[in-house]
Design a protein around this motif. Structure first.
Motif, PDB file in Angstrom:
ATOM      1  N   LEU A 172     126.126  96.969  26.845  1.00  8.91           N
ATOM      2  CA  LEU A 172     124.864  96.231  26.905  1.00  8.91           C
ATOM      3  C   LEU A 172     124.145  96.519  28.211  1.00  8.91           C
ATOM      4  N   ILE A 173     122.883  96.926  28.113  1.00  6.56           N
ATOM      5  CA  ILE A 173     122.077  97.302  29.270  1.00  6.56           C
ATOM      6  C   ILE A 173     121.088  96.189  29.629  1.00  6.56           C
ATOM      7  N   PRO A 174     121.104  95.700  30.878  1.00  9.63           N
ATOM      8  CA  PRO A 174     120.047  94.783  31.327  1.00  9.63           C
ATOM      9  C   PRO A 174     118.780  95.594  31.583  1.00  9.63           C
ATOM     10  N   ALA A 175     117.823  95.492  30.683  1.00  9.74           N
ATOM     11  CA  ALA A 175     116.633  96.344  30.752  1.00  9.74           C
ATOM     12  C   ALA A 175     115.654  95.812  31.784  1.00  9.74           C
ATOM     13  N   ASP A 176     115.911  96.152  33.027  1.00  7.20           N
ATOM     14  CA  ASP A 176     115.101  95.654  34.133  1.00  7.20           C
ATOM     15  C   ASP A 176     115.115  96.704  35.238  1.00  7.20           C
ATOM     16  N   PRO A 177     113.968  97.243  35.627  1.00  4.45           N
ATOM     17  CA  PRO A 177     113.937  98.298  36.636  1.00  4.45           C
ATOM     18  C   PRO A 177     114.394  97.843  38.014  1.00  4.45           C
ATOM     19  N   GLU A 178     114.513  96.539  38.236  1.00  2.00           N
ATOM     20  CA  GLU A 178     115.040  96.056  39.506  1.00  2.00           C
ATOM     21  C   GLU A 178     116.563  96.168  39.549  1.00  2.00           C
ATOM     22  N   MET A 179     117.172  96.417  38.394  1.00  2.00           N
ATOM     23  CA  MET A 179     118.642  96.478  38.310  1.00  2.00           C
ATOM     24  C   MET A 179     119.163  97.855  37.950  1.00  2.00           C
ATOM     25  N   VAL A 180     118.410  98.583  37.123  1.00  2.00           N
ATOM     26  CA  VAL A 180     118.861  99.896  36.673  1.00  2.00           C
ATOM     27  C   VAL A 180     117.692 100.873  36.702  1.00  2.00           C
ATOM     28  N   ALA A 181     118.013 102.148  36.782  1.00  5.96           N
ATOM     29  CA  ALA A 181     116.998 103.193  36.742  1.00  5.96           C
ATOM     30  C   ALA A 181     117.255 104.094  35.534  1.00  5.96           C
ATOM     31  N   VAL A 182     116.212 104.668  34.998  1.00  6.42           N
ATOM     32  CA  VAL A 182     116.328 105.534  33.830  1.00  6.42           C
ATOM     33  C   VAL A 182     117.318 106.667  34.096  1.00  6.42           C
ATOM     34  N   GLU A 183     117.220 107.298  35.247  1.00 11.65           N
ATOM     35  CA  GLU A 183     118.092 108.423  35.572  1.00 11.65           C
ATOM     36  C   GLU A 183     119.555 107.989  35.613  1.00 11.65           C
ATOM     37  N   GLU A 184     119.823 106.809  36.154  1.00 12.87           N
ATOM     38  CA  GLU A 184     121.196 106.295  36.190  1.00 12.87           C
ATOM     39  C   GLU A 184     121.732 106.064  34.784  1.00 12.87           C
ATOM     40  N   LEU A 185     120.921 105.459  33.953  1.00  6.78           N
ATOM     41  CA  LEU A 185     121.344 105.152  32.588  1.00  6.78           C
ATOM     42  C   LEU A 185     121.671 106.424  31.815  1.00  6.78           C
ATOM     43  N   MET A 186     120.887 107.459  32.016  1.00  6.08           N
ATOM     44  CA  MET A 186     121.100 108.704  31.283  1.00  6.08           C
ATOM     45  C   MET A 186     122.385 109.401  31.715  1.00  6.08           C
ATOM     46  N   GLU A 187     122.833 109.140  32.925  1.00  5.90           N
ATOM     47  CA  GLU A 187     124.098 109.711  33.376  1.00  5.90           C
ATOM     48  C   GLU A 187     125.281 108.884  32.895  1.00  5.90           C
ATOM     49  N   VAL A 188     125.131 107.575  32.865  1.00  9.06           N
ATOM     50  CA  VAL A 188     126.224 106.680  32.472  1.00  9.06           C
ATOM     51  C   VAL A 188     126.448 106.704  30.966  1.00  9.06           C
ATOM     52  N   CYS A 189     125.367 106.781  30.201  1.00  8.30           N
ATOM     53  CA  CYS A 189     125.438 106.676  28.742  1.00  8.30           C
ATOM     54  C   CYS A 189     125.235 108.036  28.078  1.00  8.30           C
ATOM     55  N   ASP A 190     125.832 108.187  26.903  1.00 11.46           N
ATOM     56  CA  ASP A 190     125.665 109.415  26.129  1.00 11.46           C
ATOM     57  C   ASP A 190     124.525 109.292  25.120  1.00 11.46           C
ATOM     58  N   GLY A 191     124.221 108.079  24.694  1.00  9.86           N
ATOM     59  CA  GLY A 191     123.124 107.824  23.771  1.00  9.86           C
ATOM     60  C   GLY A 191     122.642 106.398  23.941  1.00  9.86           C
ATOM     61  N   PHE A 192     121.556 106.059  23.257  1.00 14.29           N
ATOM     62  CA  PHE A 192     120.964 104.730  23.429  1.00 14.29           C
ATOM     63  C   PHE A 192     120.560 104.131  22.089  1.00 14.29           C
ATOM     64  N   LEU A 193     120.763 102.823  21.979  1.00 15.77           N
ATOM     65  CA  LEU A 193     120.272 102.059  20.838  1.00 15.77           C
ATOM     66  C   LEU A 193     119.152 101.158  21.340  1.00 15.77           C
ATOM     67  N   PHE A 194     117.930 101.423  20.878  1.00 17.04           N
ATOM     68  CA  PHE A 194     116.782 100.583  21.222  1.00 17.04           C
ATOM     69  C   PHE A 194     116.687  99.493  20.165  1.00 17.04           C
ATOM     70  N   THR A 195     117.048  98.294  20.537  1.00 16.61           N
ATOM     71  CA  THR A 195     117.222  97.192  19.594  1.00 16.61           C
ATOM     72  C   THR A 195     115.916  96.460  19.301  1.00 16.61           C
ATOM     73  N   GLY A 196     116.002  95.530  18.366  1.00 18.25           N
ATOM     74  CA  GLY A 196     114.919  94.599  18.144  1.00 18.25           C
ATOM     75  C   GLY A 196     114.892  93.550  19.240  1.00 18.25           C
ATOM     76  N   GLY A 197     113.839  92.755  19.274  1.00 23.54           N
ATOM     77  CA  GLY A 197     113.711  91.697  20.273  1.00 23.54           C
ATOM     78  C   GLY A 197     112.479  90.860  19.983  1.00 23.54           C
ATOM     79  N   ARG A 198     112.535  89.590  20.322  1.00 27.05           N
ATOM     80  CA  ARG A 198     111.394  88.723  20.032  1.00 27.05           C
ATOM     81  C   ARG A 198     110.153  89.077  20.857  1.00 27.05           C
ATOM     82  N   PRO A 199     110.248  89.358  22.162  1.00 25.77           N
ATOM     83  CA  PRO A 199     109.050  89.779  22.904  1.00 25.77           C
ATOM     84  C   PRO A 199     108.541  91.125  22.399  1.00 25.77           C
ATOM     85  N   ASN A 200     107.252  91.306  22.434  1.00 26.74           N
ATOM     86  CA  ASN A 200     106.623  92.541  21.983  1.00 26.74           C
ATOM     87  C   ASN A 200     106.254  93.440  23.161  1.00 26.74           C
TER      88      ASN A 200
END
Length: 256
Positions: free
Chosen positions: A46-74
């Motif tokens: 589970l990824i905390p989607a917040d640029p104050e906590m994680v960076a795109v480049e970091e996530l791409m190194e840690v993870c092999d793929g991504f699931l972009f889920t649903g969510g109530r906010p648009n």
């Protein structure tokens, strides 16, 4: 299930929430994690989607793929050049700041992702597309929103057909030109991004299945929620299996 030491990692994009209407949390539906672990056969993270906590480049190194889920906010309409209105609902600008550049980076790099509901919309917006704030208000469209009352089973019940492009990627994956799906969304694609290929539409014409043209990796996304009953549903299972295979291929290539 493969050995945990050999399973690739899928980053599951989380949402913000409140526990007991008071305590701020990052959250993700258990059915997303179950689908990734049991059907895709990958490690769900589970990824905390917040640029104050994680960076795109970091996530791409840690993870092999991504699931972009649903969510109530648009997605905030400023991301596709429009002003916000009451119809656009609530927003999560922190998630926007992670997911939209992450989609583009994955497309460029060939790293696999799978988009669901809001994630489907994120793929379109990231690739230059726009959204309708309220599908049910368009002439001839049905109400795609979750029923206001009912059990979880009733909310995720199969409610409409999706017509697929014959011979396309989705039709080949399902072995059919028409499938039956649930529907739990208010917004939807207005203008597809220049590289967005729409291969599936609901009976009222609403886009339901897309991928990114000429992308080197897995970029499938659907407007419905295949994470529900993913192990048993004949439409959901092949989607998560194909995604898992793409993630394993990526991880293997990265190790070689």
């Amino acid at each position: 299930m493969a050995s945990a030491a050999h399973r690739p990692v899928v980053g599951i994009i989380g949402n913000r929430g409140l526990l007991n209407d008071h305590y701020p949390i990052h959250e993700g539906g258990q059915m997303n994690s179950c689908a990734v672990a049991r059907v895709s056969d990958c490690i769900p993270l589970l990824i905390p989607a917040d640029p104050e906590m994680v960076a795109v480049e970091e996530l791409m190194e840690v993870c092999d793929g991504f699931l972009f889920t649903g969510g109530r906010p648009n997605i905030h309409p400023e991301e596709y050049g429009e002003e916000p209105t009451e119809k656009h609902g609530a927003f999560d600008r922190a998630r926007d700041a992670i997911t939209l550049p992450l989609v583009r980076a994955c497309v460029e790099r060939g790293q696999p992702f799978f988009g669901i509901c809001r994630g489907f919309q994120e793929v379109n917006v990231a690739m230059g597309g726009t959204l309708h704030p309220e599908i049910r208000e368009l002439p001839g469209r049905m109400n795609h929103r979750m029923p206001p009352e009912g059990t979880l089973e009733e909310s995720f019940a199969l409610r409409h057909k999706v017509h697929l492009e014959p011979g396309g990627r989705f039709a080949q994956l399902f072995g059919a030109d028409e499938v039956l799906t649930n529907t739990l969304h208010g917004q939807g694609i207005c203008q597809p991004g220049p590289r967005i290929v729409i291969e599936g539409r609901a009976e009222d014409g609403t886009p339901e299945a897309i991928y990114v043209k000429d992308a080197p990796g897995f970029t499938m996304a659907v407007q419905w929620h295949p994470e529900w009953n993913a192990a048993q549903d004949p439409v959901s299972r092949p989607l998560f299996e194909a995604f898992g295979n793409a993630v394993r291929d990526w991880a293997a290539a990265k190790r070689s």
